[in-house]
Design an enzyme around this catalytic site. Structure first.
Site, PDB file in Angstrom:
ATOM      1  N   HIS A 233       1.457  -7.220   2.846  1.00  0.00           N
ATOM      2  CA  HIS A 233       0.972  -7.085   1.472  1.00  0.00           C
ATOM      3  C   HIS A 233       0.807  -8.475   0.885  1.00  0.00           C
ATOM      4  CE1 HIS A 233       0.407  -5.860  -2.640  1.00  0.00           C
ATOM      5  NE2 HIS A 233       0.455  -4.588  -2.297  1.00  0.00           N
TER       6      HIS A 233
ATOM      7  N   ASP B 197       2.825   2.073   1.910  1.00  0.00           N
ATOM      8  CA  ASP B 197       2.029   3.123   2.559  1.00  0.00           C
ATOM      9  C   ASP B 197       2.734   3.636   3.817  1.00  0.00           C
ATOM     10  OD1 ASP B 197      -0.333   3.004   0.792  1.00  0.00           O
ATOM     11  OD2 ASP B 197      -0.539   0.990   1.597  1.00  0.00           O
TER      12      ASP B 197
END
Length: 382
Positions: A285, A326
């Site tokens: 990320h 996720d």
């Protein structure tokens, strides 16, 4: 050493900055970093990120170039008092989201995000959600129907908007559950999915997902709100953006990764993606170089199944990338026996709290979000 990653000395040389500046770029999410496999005490830096920074410096501070770079993980583009990401942590109005997830409900965090108008209010009358089989379809239909009938938010009293926001969050939850329910949203979702024992992990996930600063769906919601549109319209704009495979729809790609891992094994899955230079969905990320704290909190509270744990280990050791939210959502759904679309639906329900808070904040500013395009088409006569 892979040319995709460079050591500190090379990064400093290319940027022409001091170590403190490089570390600041990393903390702001502008340069991705990972431990050096040859020496975990040292870090490697993503060469593409370093190149983007040097290109930007070469362009100078021309207004159009600055604005263009701000759109993609760049500098802040608007002021907000709701959420920030700092020091590798997610903060809701100054409070650590991971700590809130240990004890708070989505409803309580939604009131926190709404700020000064977040008192517990008497619930409004609710109507049954659309009679559709699919939770995602019910959610889109319910928000669209309400947005079509809802008055503009511009000029309305903050207390009225706070009351409406609470009712809108219930509407979203009812649509996902497929009927009207009572009690906290996490318990209603767990019951609707036939897994009442999953209520506490669901609660944690909802809190961790409630907001994430100026992500794509929140920006879409704020753009809609800046026109004076109602809260439902703003939430619907956010939901449309969330549905894309690069945002809330990423869970479907993580499921595919898991299926690939089950077919050929975790190591072969990672090796194949590295050979193709293909990204690994559910890992890494830009805003969390040291790892997504939301994923860490959720994976700690709800450990992954054996096959997902094997995939997690293979990806982290093979690429240096850490799991993001996720992956954690898919791992939770698999461990608890939740429906395959549960990660997206959890995302949508939770993030509605953030969209509502941002819509109220943006609407109070009384200005239209209207950027200009940098035209690159055929020449025009003037």
């Amino acid at each position: 050493m892979s040319t995709d990653w460079i050591d500190r000395e090379t990064a400093l040389q290319r940027l022409g900055v001091r170590s403190q500046t490089l570390y600041a770029y990393v903390s702001r999410g502008r340069v991705d970093a990972r431990p050096d496999p040859a020496d975990p005490r040292r870090s490697l830096y993503r060469a593409a990120d370093i190149g983007a920074l040097t290109d930007r410096r070469a362009r100078g501070r021309k207004a159009s170039a600055v604005a263009q770079s701000a759109i993609a993980w760049g500098e802040p583009v608007l002021a907000s008092a709701i959420t920030t990401i700092a020091g590798g942590r997610l903060w809701y109005r100054g409070r650590d989201a991971a700590e809130l997830a240990q004890t708070q409900t989505l409803e309580a965090v939604a009131r926190l995000l709404r700020g000064g108008h977040g008192a517990v209010l008497k619930s409004v009358e609710r109507t049954a959600p659309p009679a559709l089989d699919d939770g995602k379809a019910r959610l889109f239909a319910a928000l669209a129907a309400r947005a079509a009938a809802e008055p503009p938010a511009r000029g309305r009293a903050p207390l009225a908007l706070a009351l409406e926001g609470g009712g809108l969050l219930d509407l979203v939850a009812d649509a996902v559950c497929g009927g009207l329910g009572t009690g906290p949203i996490h318990q209603r979702l767990a019951a609707a999915w036939g897994q009442p024992s999953a209520a506490d992990p669901i609660r944690r996930a909802l809190v961790l997902l409630a907001d994430h600063e100026l992500n794509a769906s929140t920006f879409a919601a704020r753009v809609a709100a800046s026109t004076g549109a109602g809260l439902s319209a703003a939430a619907l704009a956010g939901l449309c953006a969330l549905s894309g495979p690069l945002h809330g729809g990423m869970a479907a790609r993580v499921w595919n990764l898991l299926e690939e891992s089950r077919r050929i094994g975790p190591a072969a899955t990672v090796e194949g993606r590295l050979a193709r230079a293909a990204p690994t969905p559910g890992f890494g990320h830009p805003l969390y170089p040291e790892g997504d704290p939301r994923a860490e909190a959720l994976l700690t509270a709800c450990p992954p199944t054996e096959d997902l744990a094997a995939l997690l280990g293979a990806v982290e050791s093979g690429t240096g990338e850490r799991a993001n939210i996720d992956f954690a959502l898919v791992a939770m759904a698999e461990a608890l026996g939740l429906p395959r679309d549960a990660p997206f639906l959890l995302f949508a329900v939770a993030r509605s709290a953030g969209w509502i808070a941002h819509a109220v904040e943006e609407g109070s500013g009384g200005r239209l979000i209207r950027p200009r395009a940098r035209y690159v088409g055929p020449a025009v006569g003037v």
